[in-house]
Design a protein around this motif. Structure first.
Motif, PDB file in Angstrom:
ATOM      1  N   GLY A   2       5.681   9.362  -4.839  1.00  0.00           N
ATOM      2  CA  GLY A   2       4.617   9.487  -3.876  1.00  0.00           C
ATOM      3  C   GLY A   2       4.119   8.112  -3.459  1.00  0.00           C
ATOM      4  O   GLY A   2       4.604   7.087  -3.956  1.00  0.00           O
ATOM      5  N   GLU A   3       3.124   8.097  -2.566  1.00  0.00           N
ATOM      6  CA  GLU A   3       2.638   6.824  -2.042  1.00  0.00           C
ATOM      7  C   GLU A   3       1.685   6.127  -2.999  1.00  0.00           C
ATOM      8  O   GLU A   3       1.377   4.957  -2.820  1.00  0.00           O
ATOM      9  CB  GLU A   3       1.952   7.034  -0.689  1.00  0.00           C
ATOM     10  CG  GLU A   3       2.936   7.425   0.400  1.00  0.00           C
ATOM     11  CD  GLU A   3       2.317   7.368   1.776  1.00  0.00           C
ATOM     12  OE1 GLU A   3       3.055   7.651   2.748  1.00  0.00           O
ATOM     13  OE2 GLU A   3       1.122   7.042   1.908  1.00  0.00           O
ATOM     14  N   GLY A   4       1.214   6.847  -3.988  1.00  0.00           N
ATOM     15  CA  GLY A   4       0.344   6.220  -4.966  1.00  0.00           C
ATOM     16  C   GLY A   4      -1.132   6.381  -4.643  1.00  0.00           C
ATOM     17  O   GLY A   4      -1.516   6.594  -3.489  1.00  0.00           O
ATOM     18  N   THR A   5      -1.946   6.303  -5.689  1.00  0.00           N
ATOM     19  CA  THR A   5      -3.398   6.269  -5.555  1.00  0.00           C
ATOM     20  C   THR A   5      -3.883   4.917  -6.062  1.00  0.00           C
ATOM     21  O   THR A   5      -3.613   4.553  -7.213  1.00  0.00           O
ATOM     22  CB  THR A   5      -4.079   7.378  -6.369  1.00  0.00           C
ATOM     23  OG1 THR A   5      -3.735   8.647  -5.809  1.00  0.00           O
ATOM     24  CG2 THR A   5      -5.589   7.210  -6.353  1.00  0.00           C
ATOM     25  N   GLN A   6      -4.560   4.177  -5.191  1.00  0.00           N
ATOM     26  CA  GLN A   6      -5.131   2.886  -5.581  1.00  0.00           C
ATOM     27  C   GLN A   6      -6.505   3.145  -6.206  1.00  0.00           C
ATOM     28  O   GLN A   6      -7.435   3.543  -5.511  1.00  0.00           O
ATOM     29  CB  GLN A   6      -5.277   1.980  -4.364  1.00  0.00           C
ATOM     30  CG  GLN A   6      -6.055   0.683  -4.638  1.00  0.00           C
ATOM     31  CD  GLN A   6      -5.257  -0.307  -5.448  1.00  0.00           C
ATOM     32  OE1 GLN A   6      -4.222  -0.787  -5.015  1.00  0.00           O
ATOM     33  NE2 GLN A   6      -5.755  -0.637  -6.630  1.00  0.00           N
ATOM     34  N   SER A  23      -6.928   6.265  -2.095  1.00  0.00           N
ATOM     35  CA  SER A  23      -7.680   5.218  -2.773  1.00  0.00           C
ATOM     36  C   SER A  23      -8.984   5.801  -3.296  1.00  0.00           C
ATOM     37  O   SER A  23      -9.498   6.786  -2.761  1.00  0.00           O
ATOM     38  CB  SER A  23      -7.942   4.029  -1.857  1.00  0.00           C
ATOM     39  OG  SER A  23      -8.803   4.403  -0.813  1.00  0.00           O
ATOM     40  N   LEU A  24      -9.479   5.167  -4.342  1.00  0.00           N
ATOM     41  CA  LEU A  24     -10.654   5.672  -5.032  1.00  0.00           C
ATOM     42  C   LEU A  24     -11.370   4.501  -5.675  1.00  0.00           C
ATOM     43  O   LEU A  24     -10.739   3.662  -6.334  1.00  0.00           O
ATOM     44  CB  LEU A  24     -10.187   6.665  -6.100  1.00  0.00           C
ATOM     45  CG  LEU A  24     -11.177   7.500  -6.868  1.00  0.00           C
ATOM     46  CD1 LEU A  24     -12.032   8.325  -5.927  1.00  0.00           C
ATOM     47  CD2 LEU A  24     -10.433   8.394  -7.849  1.00  0.00           C
ATOM     48  N   VAL A  25     -12.682   4.425  -5.471  1.00  0.00           N
ATOM     49  CA  VAL A  25     -13.487   3.369  -6.084  1.00  0.00           C
ATOM     50  C   VAL A  25     -14.555   4.035  -6.950  1.00  0.00           C
ATOM     51  O   VAL A  25     -15.297   4.892  -6.460  1.00  0.00           O
ATOM     52  CB  VAL A  25     -14.156   2.473  -5.018  1.00  0.00           C
ATOM     53  CG1 VAL A  25     -14.979   1.382  -5.693  1.00  0.00           C
ATOM     54  CG2 VAL A  25     -13.105   1.864  -4.105  1.00  0.00           C
ATOM     55  N   VAL A  26     -14.596   3.663  -8.218  1.00  0.00           N
ATOM     56  CA  VAL A  26     -15.562   4.258  -9.151  1.00  0.00           C
ATOM     57  C   VAL A  26     -16.222   3.166  -9.963  1.00  0.00           C
ATOM     58  O   VAL A  26     -15.829   1.991  -9.893  1.00  0.00           O
ATOM     59  CB  VAL A  26     -14.871   5.274 -10.079  1.00  0.00           C
ATOM     60  CG1 VAL A  26     -14.226   6.392  -9.281  1.00  0.00           C
ATOM     61  CG2 VAL A  26     -13.861   4.597 -10.990  1.00  0.00           C
ATOM     62  N   HIS A  27     -17.231   3.559 -10.738  1.00  0.00           N
ATOM     63  CA  HIS A  27     -17.892   2.624 -11.652  1.00  0.00           C
ATOM     64  C   HIS A  27     -17.385   2.852 -13.073  1.00  0.00           C
ATOM     65  O   HIS A  27     -16.972   3.978 -13.423  1.00  0.00           O
ATOM     66  CB  HIS A  27     -19.404   2.807 -11.606  1.00  0.00           C
ATOM     67  CG  HIS A  27     -20.013   2.379 -10.304  1.00  0.00           C
ATOM     68  ND1 HIS A  27     -20.079   1.061  -9.914  1.00  0.00           N
ATOM     69  CD2 HIS A  27     -20.566   3.102  -9.295  1.00  0.00           C
ATOM     70  CE1 HIS A  27     -20.657   0.981  -8.726  1.00  0.00           C
ATOM     71  NE2 HIS A  27     -20.956   2.205  -8.329  1.00  0.00           N
ATOM     72  N   GLU A  28     -17.429   1.815 -13.844  1.00  0.00           N
ATOM     73  CA  GLU A  28     -17.035   1.943 -15.251  1.00  0.00           C
ATOM     74  C   GLU A  28     -17.759   3.106 -15.902  1.00  0.00           C
ATOM     75  O   GLU A  28     -18.955   3.299 -15.695  1.00  0.00           O
ATOM     76  CB  GLU A  28     -17.394   0.657 -16.007  1.00  0.00           C
ATOM     77  CG  GLU A  28     -16.273  -0.324 -16.113  1.00  0.00           C
ATOM     78  CD  GLU A  28     -16.571  -1.448 -17.085  1.00  0.00           C
ATOM     79  OE1 GLU A  28     -17.720  -1.946 -17.097  1.00  0.00           O
ATOM     80  OE2 GLU A  28     -15.650  -1.838 -17.817  1.00  0.00           O
ATOM     81  N   GLY A  85       0.785  -1.225   0.000  1.00  0.00           N
ATOM     82  CA  GLY A  85       0.000   0.000   0.000  1.00  0.00           C
ATOM     83  C   GLY A  85       0.817   1.274   0.000  1.00  0.00           C
ATOM     84  O   GLY A  85       0.265   2.364   0.232  1.00  0.00           O
ATOM     85  N   MET A  86       2.087   1.137  -0.281  1.00  0.00           N
ATOM     86  CA  MET A  86       2.963   2.319  -0.246  1.00  0.00           C
ATOM     87  C   MET A  86       3.605   2.541  -1.608  1.00  0.00           C
ATOM     88  O   MET A  86       3.577   1.685  -2.484  1.00  0.00           O
ATOM     89  CB  MET A  86       4.065   2.122   0.803  1.00  0.00           C
ATOM     90  CG  MET A  86       3.565   1.800   2.191  1.00  0.00           C
ATOM     91  SD  MET A  86       2.756   3.193   2.970  1.00  0.00           S
ATOM     92  CE  MET A  86       4.167   4.186   3.430  1.00  0.00           C
ATOM     93  N   ALA A 106      -5.639  -0.023 -10.854  1.00  0.00           N
ATOM     94  CA  ALA A 106      -4.197  -0.098 -10.650  1.00  0.00           C
ATOM     95  C   ALA A 106      -3.816   0.919  -9.581  1.00  0.00           C
ATOM     96  O   ALA A 106      -4.646   1.703  -9.120  1.00  0.00           O
ATOM     97  CB  ALA A 106      -3.439   0.217 -11.937  1.00  0.00           C
ATOM     98  N   VAL A 107      -2.563   0.895  -9.219  1.00  0.00           N
ATOM     99  CA  VAL A 107      -1.991   1.973  -8.409  1.00  0.00           C
ATOM    100  C   VAL A 107      -1.321   2.946  -9.362  1.00  0.00           C
ATOM    101  O   VAL A 107      -0.548   2.542 -10.240  1.00  0.00           O
ATOM    102  CB  VAL A 107      -0.965   1.444  -7.386  1.00  0.00           C
ATOM    103  CG1 VAL A 107      -0.284   2.607  -6.657  1.00  0.00           C
ATOM    104  CG2 VAL A 107      -1.631   0.502  -6.397  1.00  0.00           C
TER     105      VAL A 107
END
Lengths: 112, 111
Positions: free
Chosen positions: B102-106, B10-15, A40-41, B85-86
């Motif tokens: 950076g730490e990334g966005t999932q 983190s982010l959850v979306v619909h197609e 997660g990093m 993806a991240v």
């Protein structure tokens, strides 16, 4: 063209053991890097090299050593493995520091 | 010390949704900002940005850099499940010797 090759892909170590993660590139890149990525990093830079015979510490160098005797190879050494070193390790190389970065496929290391 | 902060984590979306991922940075001597996509393996390159206000585009993905406000955004339109993806943002100093990530966005795209 193999690109950046890392071995092994997976490894389990016991606390206190030592090992070397191998990294080889065949693109004649001067710049090479070792990153670790915890779950997660993002990627944290361990060590990097701007050419054969030159190495520098990154953000998280403690517990690791590197050498760069040739342009192609940049091995990462763990001397006394600790659970905190459980991570995925990526080697990368680049033509210059930002452009043309190529990553290896990663080594998943678990220290128990 | 260079710093890269991504949001959201983190982010959850619909197609079909459109998403915007953010990246802000602090670097002593800025050279470039890069975006990568990581799908359970090594990161793959998306964009490199060096100039403000010039949009880089690749299919449904686009990115722009604001060097005055020290941030970049990555837009993905009409998202697909394969976009899950991240997404990593990284910056390079003028020495050009290394990247700071950076730490990334999932991002998770649900059907």
């Amino acid at each position: 063209n193999a690109g950046v090759t890392q071995t092994p892909k997976f490894r389990i170590l016991k606390i206190g053991q030592s090992m070397t993660l191998q990294c080889t590139q065949d693109m004649n890149h001067n710049y090479m890097y070792w990153y670790r990525q915890d779950p997660g990093m993002g990627l944290k830079l361990i060590y990097y090299s701007v050419g054969a015979g030159i190495t520098d510490k990154g953000e998280v160098p403690n517990g690791y050593n590197v050498s760069r005797s040739t342009t192609e190879d940049f091995p990462l050494r763990l001397e006394l493995a600790a659970p905190s070193q459980t991570s995925v390790y990526f080697c990368a190389s680049s033509l210059q520091g930002d452009y043309g970065y190529t990553f290896g496929s990663g080594t998943r290391l678990t220290v128990v | 010390e260079d710093k890269v902060v991504q949001s959201p984590l983190s982010l959850v979306v619909h197609e079909g949704d459109t998403v915007t991922l953010n990246c802000s940075y602090e670097v002593t001597n800025f050279r470039s900002l890069l975006w990568y996509k990581q799908e359970k393996k090594a990161p793959t390159f998306l964009f490199m940005l060096t100039s403000s206000g010039i949009e880089k585009k690749s299919g449904r993905l686009s990115s722009i850099l604001d060097k005055k406000e020290l941030f970049s955004i990555l837009n993905i339109t009409a998202t697909q499940t394969g976009d899950s993806a991240v997404y990593l943002c990284a910056v390079a100093e003028t020495s050009g010797s290394r990247l700071t990530f950076g730490e990334g966005t999932q991002l998770t795209v649900n059907p």
